[in-house]
Scaffold this motif. Structure first.
Motif, short mmCIF file in Angstrom:
data_model
loop_
_atom_site.label_atom_id
_atom_site.label_comp_id
_atom_site.label_asym_id
_atom_site.label_seq_id
_atom_site.Cartn_x
_atom_site.Cartn_y
_atom_site.Cartn_z
N ASN A 160 17.34 11.29 36.14
CA ASN A 160 17.05 9.87 35.97
C ASN A 160 18.28 9.17 35.39
N ASN A 161 19.02 8.47 36.23
CA ASN A 161 20.18 7.72 35.76
C ASN A 161 20.00 6.22 35.92
N VAL A 162 18.77 5.81 36.14
CA VAL A 162 18.48 4.39 36.37
C VAL A 162 18.09 3.69 35.08
N SER A 163 17.23 4.32 34.30
CA SER A 163 16.82 3.73 33.03
C SER A 163 17.95 3.88 32.00
N GLY A 164 17.78 3.25 30.87
CA GLY A 164 18.82 3.29 29.85
C GLY A 164 19.10 4.68 29.32
N ALA A 165 18.06 5.52 29.18
CA ALA A 165 18.23 6.88 28.66
C ALA A 165 18.22 7.87 29.82
N ARG A 166 19.32 8.60 30.01
CA ARG A 166 19.41 9.55 31.11
C ARG A 166 18.63 10.82 30.77
N ILE A 167 17.94 11.34 31.76
CA ILE A 167 17.21 12.61 31.62
C ILE A 167 17.53 13.46 32.84
N GLY A 168 18.12 14.65 32.61
CA GLY A 168 18.43 15.50 33.74
C GLY A 168 19.44 16.57 33.39
N LEU A 169 20.07 17.13 34.41
CA LEU A 169 21.09 18.16 34.24
C LEU A 169 22.47 17.55 34.49
N GLU A 170 23.42 17.95 33.64
CA GLU A 170 24.77 17.43 33.75
C GLU A 170 25.77 18.57 33.74
N MET A 171 26.74 18.50 34.66
CA MET A 171 27.87 19.43 34.64
C MET A 171 29.13 18.65 34.32
N VAL A 172 29.94 19.17 33.38
CA VAL A 172 31.18 18.50 32.99
C VAL A 172 32.35 19.46 33.12
N ASP A 173 33.55 18.88 33.29
CA ASP A 173 34.79 19.66 33.39
C ASP A 173 34.71 20.71 34.49
N THR A 193 30.69 23.42 32.76
CA THR A 193 29.72 23.50 31.68
C THR A 193 28.49 22.68 32.07
N VAL A 194 27.34 23.36 32.11
CA VAL A 194 26.08 22.72 32.51
C VAL A 194 25.19 22.57 31.28
N ARG A 195 24.59 21.39 31.13
CA ARG A 195 23.72 21.17 29.98
C ARG A 195 22.57 20.25 30.35
N LEU A 196 21.48 20.40 29.61
CA LEU A 196 20.32 19.54 29.75
C LEU A 196 20.48 18.35 28.82
N VAL A 197 20.28 17.14 29.35
CA VAL A 197 20.44 15.94 28.53
C VAL A 197 19.17 15.11 28.57
N GLY A 198 18.93 14.38 27.49
CA GLY A 198 17.84 13.42 27.45
C GLY A 198 16.50 13.98 27.01
N VAL A 199 16.46 15.26 26.55
CA VAL A 199 15.19 15.84 26.09
C VAL A 199 15.33 16.09 24.59
N PRO A 200 14.74 15.25 23.75
CA PRO A 200 14.88 15.40 22.30
C PRO A 200 14.39 16.76 21.81
N GLY A 201 15.18 17.38 20.94
CA GLY A 201 14.79 18.65 20.33
C GLY A 201 15.07 19.87 21.17
N VAL A 236 18.05 21.90 23.28
CA VAL A 236 19.47 22.00 23.60
C VAL A 236 19.67 23.21 24.52
N VAL A 237 20.16 22.93 25.73
CA VAL A 237 20.48 23.99 26.70
C VAL A 237 21.87 23.71 27.24
N GLU A 238 22.80 24.65 27.04
CA GLU A 238 24.16 24.46 27.52
C GLU A 238 24.78 25.81 27.82
N ALA A 239 25.49 25.91 28.97
CA ALA A 239 26.11 27.16 29.35
C ALA A 239 27.23 26.90 30.34
N THR A 240 28.20 27.78 30.35
CA THR A 240 29.25 27.74 31.36
C THR A 240 28.80 28.56 32.54
N MET A 241 28.78 27.93 33.73
CA MET A 241 28.23 28.58 34.90
C MET A 241 29.26 28.59 36.02
N THR A 242 29.23 29.68 36.82
CA THR A 242 30.11 29.80 37.99
C THR A 242 29.25 30.26 39.17
#
Length: 198
Positions: A149-162, A182-190, A192-198
């Protein structure tokens, strides 16, 4: 609506070869119509140089593209089918290309922003020859990808960076490659999911 500066030169080498140089700078172009789905398309800052000789065609073209608000980036096109190195100056600049037979499209600062997906990064697409075999190579750097969800003000979804990606396809249709980041879950309070994936 097309405007810009254009140059034309023609010379003859000591061997009697005719070389034609077409160059352009400060070119802008914009239109809206059915061909673009009625979305406004603007090309700005276009510049390039094209060399034509009895060996073939070689040159570069760069420009900034903006299609509505959904896609934008700086594109550079390179072509060389002379199988020889090229180093030529024209009215509005110069071009230096490595020997070979290839076509390359590079897109820097690409941004695609549509509901449910945002993609940013630098990408190149090359079609060329290795020995007698034609291959296609796709390379991506500084990739940021968001799905959700990138339409509303608060994004909720999966994000990959770098992210970094390399893919190769040969004439037989065989494909090899990888993508890492680096893949992480964003927008879900409480949570935290983050990992480097290939």
């Amino acid at each position: 609506n097309l405007r810009g500066d254009f140059g034309f030169e023609q010379t003859r080498t000591g061997a009697g070869q005719t070389v034609t140089i077409l160059s352009a700078a400060n070119v802008s172009f914009s239109f809206t119509g059915p061909e673009s789905g009625n979305a406004p398309i603007a090309i700005t800052g276009a510049r390039g140089l094209l060399v034509l000789s009895n060996r073939g065609v070689a040159g570069t073209l760069s420009f900034n593209a903006n299609i509505s608000s959904a896609l934008r980036g700086e594109l550079t096109l390179q072509i060389n089918n002379t199988n020889a190195p090229v180093s030529v100056s024209g009215v509005f600049g110069s071009v230096t290309l490595a020997a070979g037979i290839y076509k390359t499209i590079a897109i820097n600062d690409l941004r695609i922003d549509i509901p449910g997906l945002t993609l940013e990064g630098d990408f190149s697409f090359t079609s060329g020859s290795i020995g007698d075999e034609t291959v296609q190579v796709i390379v991506g750097n500084k990739i940021n990808l968001f799905v959700g969800n990138n339409v509303s003000g608060a994004r909720i979804g999966l994000e990959m960076v770098d992210g970094t990606a390399v893919f190769l396809r040969d004439e037989a249709g065989d494909e090899i490659g990888f993508i890492t980041g680096t893949v992480r879950l964003v927008g879900v309070p409480g949570l935290v999911v983050e990992a480097t994936m290939t």
